[in-house]
Enzyme design. Structure first.
Site, PDB file in Angstrom:
ATOM      1  CG  PHE A  11       5.731   2.588  10.673  1.00  0.00           C
ATOM      2  CD1 PHE A  11       6.931   2.023  11.036  1.00  0.00           C
ATOM      3  CD2 PHE A  11       5.739   3.748   9.921  1.00  0.00           C
ATOM      4  CE1 PHE A  11       8.137   2.595  10.640  1.00  0.00           C
ATOM      5  CE2 PHE A  11       6.938   4.318   9.519  1.00  0.00           C
ATOM      6  CZ  PHE A  11       8.137   3.743   9.877  1.00  0.00           C
ATOM      7  CB  ALA A  42       2.195  -3.811   6.135  1.00  0.00           C
ATOM      8  CB  VAL A  66      -0.719   3.564   7.636  1.00  0.00           C
ATOM      9  CG1 VAL A  66      -0.579   4.723   6.656  1.00  0.00           C
ATOM     10  CG2 VAL A  66      -2.043   3.652   8.378  1.00  0.00           C
ATOM     11  CB  ILE A  68       2.935   6.791   3.675  1.00  0.00           C
ATOM     12  CG1 ILE A  68       1.689   6.843   4.570  1.00  0.00           C
ATOM     13  CG2 ILE A  68       3.089   8.099   2.885  1.00  0.00           C
ATOM     14  CD1 ILE A  68       1.718   7.920   5.643  1.00  0.00           C
ATOM     15  CG  HIS A  74      10.336  -0.994   1.615  1.00  0.00           C
ATOM     16  ND1 HIS A  74      10.769  -2.300   1.756  1.00  0.00           N
ATOM     17  CD2 HIS A  74       9.661  -0.706   2.748  1.00  0.00           C
ATOM     18  CE1 HIS A  74      10.365  -2.775   2.917  1.00  0.00           C
ATOM     19  NE2 HIS A  74       9.691  -1.821   3.543  1.00  0.00           N
ATOM     20  CG  ASN A  98      -6.083  -5.644   3.122  1.00  0.00           C
ATOM     21  OD1 ASN A  98      -5.565  -4.871   3.931  1.00  0.00           O
ATOM     22  ND2 ASN A  98      -5.451  -6.061   2.048  1.00  0.00           N
ATOM     23  NE  ARG A 112      -7.544   6.826   0.384  1.00  0.00           N
ATOM     24  CZ  ARG A 112      -7.575   8.058  -0.100  1.00  0.00           C
ATOM     25  NH1 ARG A 112      -7.335   9.097   0.697  1.00  0.00           N
ATOM     26  NH2 ARG A 112      -7.865   8.303  -1.365  1.00  0.00           N
TER      27      ARG A 112
END
Length: 140
Positions: A11, A42, A66, A68, A74, A98, A112
């Protein structure tokens, strides 16, 4: 040498590229082969890993994506259910790391994902490697 599958929810291209780079480097440094499979989101990662498990082509898996936080609920569904699905497969004895980031904003995700900062892709790969070692330990 084992074969690992990185399953990515593509994404945020630039963030996924960093996560995959970190995961791939950790796996290849440990002497393993790596394939990458892309899924829509995901929520599809656990299902894709489950299908790959049935194929018996891979010794371990790394989930990459990812999520966000946005303006709706959602985020909680995607973050929670993708983690739950991966945990269920792990509880069945699969070697899975994971690396799905769940952050408040893009800046947190960059820190990250970046292999020279927190390298969460590399950490997820190392978790999968550790679980593969545990499989071997308890199989013998």
């Amino acid at each position: 040498m084992a074969r690992f599958l990185i399953v990515e929810a593509r994404f945020y291209d630039h963030l996924n590229d960093m996560l995959i780079a970190g995961a791939r480097a950790a796996l290849e440094e440990a002497g393993h082969e790596v394939d990458v499979l892309t899924v829509p989101g995901a929520l599809e990662i656990p299902g894709a890993i489950s299908l790959a498990i049935e194929s018996q082509q891979y010794a371990g898996y790394v989930a990459i994506g990812v999520v966000i936080r946005g303006e709706t609920y959602h985020f909680e569904i995607v973050a929670g259910e993708s983690a739950r699905g991966i945990m269920a497969l792990t509880m069945d004895g699969m070697a899975i790391g994971n690396g799905i980031l769940t952050t408040e904003n893009e800046q947190q995700a960059i820190v990250r994902a970046d292999p020279v900062q927190l390298n969460k892709g590399g950490e997820a790969a190392k978790a999968a490697l550790a679980m593969l070692d545990l499989q071997a330990k308890f199989a013998s």
